[in-house]
Design a protein around this motif. Structure first.
Motif, PDB file in Angstrom:
ATOM      1  N   GLU A  45       1.100  -1.215  -0.152  1.00  0.00           N
ATOM      2  CA  GLU A  45      -0.418  -0.431  -0.240  1.00  0.00           C
ATOM      3  C   GLU A  45       1.114   1.212   0.012  1.00  0.00           C
ATOM      4  O   GLU A  45       0.684   1.906  -0.419  1.00  0.00           O
ATOM      5  CB  GLU A  45      -1.139   0.191   0.920  1.00  0.00           C
ATOM      6  N   ARG A  46       2.336   1.351   0.582  1.00  0.00           N
ATOM      7  CA  ARG A  46       2.948   2.195   0.339  1.00  0.00           C
ATOM      8  C   ARG A  46       3.290   2.207  -0.623  1.00  0.00           C
ATOM      9  O   ARG A  46       3.738   3.678  -1.220  1.00  0.00           O
ATOM     10  CB  ARG A  46       4.057   2.225   1.533  1.00  0.00           C
ATOM     11  N   LEU A  47       3.674   2.204  -1.887  1.00  0.00           N
ATOM     12  CA  LEU A  47       4.103   1.454  -3.251  1.00  0.00           C
ATOM     13  C   LEU A  47       2.977   1.689  -3.964  1.00  0.00           C
ATOM     14  O   LEU A  47       3.507   2.560  -4.742  1.00  0.00           O
ATOM     15  CB  LEU A  47       5.022   0.315  -3.492  1.00  0.00           C
ATOM     16  N   ARG A  48       2.522   1.477  -3.619  1.00  0.00           N
ATOM     17  CA  ARG A  48       0.684   1.834  -4.817  1.00  0.00           C
ATOM     18  C   ARG A  48       0.525   3.193  -5.539  1.00  0.00           C
ATOM     19  O   ARG A  48       0.670   2.386  -7.090  1.00  0.00           O
ATOM     20  CB  ARG A  48       0.196   0.708  -4.557  1.00  0.00           C
ATOM     21  N   PRO A  49       0.659   3.741  -4.685  1.00  0.00           N
ATOM     22  CA  PRO A  49      -0.252   4.396  -5.483  1.00  0.00           C
ATOM     23  C   PRO A  49       1.103   5.702  -6.134  1.00  0.00           C
ATOM     24  O   PRO A  49       0.726   6.288  -7.268  1.00  0.00           O
ATOM     25  CB  PRO A  49      -0.291   5.703  -4.140  1.00  0.00           C
ATOM     26  N   PHE A  50       1.996   5.098  -5.940  1.00  0.00           N
ATOM     27  CA  PHE A  50       3.241   5.481  -7.257  1.00  0.00           C
ATOM     28  C   PHE A  50       4.174   4.765  -8.045  1.00  0.00           C
ATOM     29  O   PHE A  50       4.415   5.438  -9.087  1.00  0.00           O
ATOM     30  CB  PHE A  50       4.794   5.839  -6.250  1.00  0.00           C
ATOM     31  N   LEU A  51       3.151   3.646  -8.498  1.00  0.00           N
ATOM     32  CA  LEU A  51       3.479   3.174  -9.842  1.00  0.00           C
ATOM     33  C   LEU A  51       3.069   3.621 -11.039  1.00  0.00           C
ATOM     34  O   LEU A  51       1.769   3.813 -11.025  1.00  0.00           O
ATOM     35  CB  LEU A  51       3.095   1.509  -9.237  1.00  0.00           C
ATOM     36  N   PRO A  52       3.875   3.241 -11.916  1.00  0.00           N
ATOM     37  CA  PRO A  52       3.232   3.966 -13.403  1.00  0.00           C
ATOM     38  C   PRO A  52       2.195   2.561 -13.468  1.00  0.00           C
ATOM     39  O   PRO A  52       2.165   1.393 -13.403  1.00  0.00           O
ATOM     40  CB  PRO A  52       4.610   3.428 -14.174  1.00  0.00           C
TER      41      PRO A  52
END
Length: 310
Positions: A12-19
């Protein structure tokens, strides 16, 4: 969930910033499965072809790691996680700098210098400005060490790559650069510190300046000290024996000895411990990647895991 896979909280910490899309491939799916496959390979050093089937096609995992290494996605994710830590005051800005040599496997040799378009980083040179939630086109591969060198060279340890890094006071890498193994540490002192860039969550410029800096005698020269004085960074670097003898021979013309805080210097072990954490990943401790920018992406992915789990 397998050993070493992302937890729900980490995902959840990474998901918003993934292309979410790519110019050539359209919309991407299964980011989490692919990232778990990449981290499995970084942790174990396994051949890409030998990835367990639960991670999906190995070509998909390898290609996405190669592309994200080229376009800066791994670096972006690392900066985002650092920004979260900075927002809650979790970064210790007593920074230390050092480098470590990494033995290159024989499979790391033989990278082609005349890549055909099919093998070159996708989109290189197209100059397209990426939109929101769209992966950027790959820029010049940041492998370090000059064009064509791929960050490989001959040193006392043989065929090696050198990883230069800065680390905060909690043993987490802040910036990373790779060069050929014979490159002197002091030549990358400025570039390593210039690469520190922790964005703010909300308004404000990224933070780039440490509160203090510690380094060993490899960085004890005039250009390094002048760089720190110019940026106003308090520092603790021991004076070399030959430099001290030369200063004493000059008498009053030799000037005063550089300031040295023995207690502050004891915290320099944080960068050594950060290196130790990075080298827990077998694909970092031994270089298998032919391309310099792909190996830098591998090291950055290992650093990202350290930040997520510290």
């Amino acid at each position: 969930m397998g050993r070493g896979d992302l937890t729900d909280a980490e995902w959840e910490r990474l998901r918003p910033f993934l292309p979410v899309s790519n110019r050539r491939c359209g919309r991407w799916r299964d980011h989490r499965q692919v990232i778990d496959g990449i981290l499995h390979r970084v942790r174990t050093g396994v051949h890409w072809r030998d990835l367990p089937e639960r991670f999906g096609p190995w070509k998909t995992v390898h290609e996405r790691h190669r592309l994200w290494s080229a376009d800066g996605t791994w670096e972006l994710l690392l900066q985002r996680v650092q920004a979260e830590a900075e927002a809650v005051g979790d970064i210790d800005w007593d920074v230390s700098v050092d480098s470590t040599s990494v033995r290159a496997h024989q499979h790391a040799a033989g990278a082609r210098t005349d890549l055909p378009p099919a093998l070159a980083p996708k989109g290189a040179g197209r100059g397209r400005t990426p939109g929101r939630n769209t992966v950027a086109e790959p820029r010049r591969p940041p492998g370090g060490g000059g064009a064509g060198s791929e960050g490989l060279g001959r040193s006392r340890g043989g065929f090696t790559t050198k990883v230069h890094l800065s680390a905060d006071g909690r043993c987490r890498p802040l910036s990373l650069i790779i060069t050929p193994g014979q490159r002197a540490d002091c030549t990358q002192f400025g570039p390593v510190l210039d690469k520190i860039r922790v964005p703010r969550i909300g308004p404000g410029r990224p933070r780039k300046k440490p509160d203090s800096l510690a380094a060993d005698k490899a960085y004890s020269n005039g250009p390094c000290r002048e760089y720190l004085r110019r940026r106003g960074i308090p520092h603790t670097i021991p004076e070399k024996t030959d430099s001290q003898a030369a200063r004493l021979r000059k008498g009053s013309r030799g000037g005063r000895p550089p300031a040295f805080d023995e207690e502050r210097y004891k915290k320099r072990n944080t960068v050594e411990r950060a290196i130790n954490k990075l080298k827990h990943a077998r694909a970092v401790a031994t270089r298998y990647d032919k391309r310099g920018y792909v190996y830098l992406g591998t090291v950055t992915a290992a650093a990202l895991v350290i930040w997520l789990r510290t």
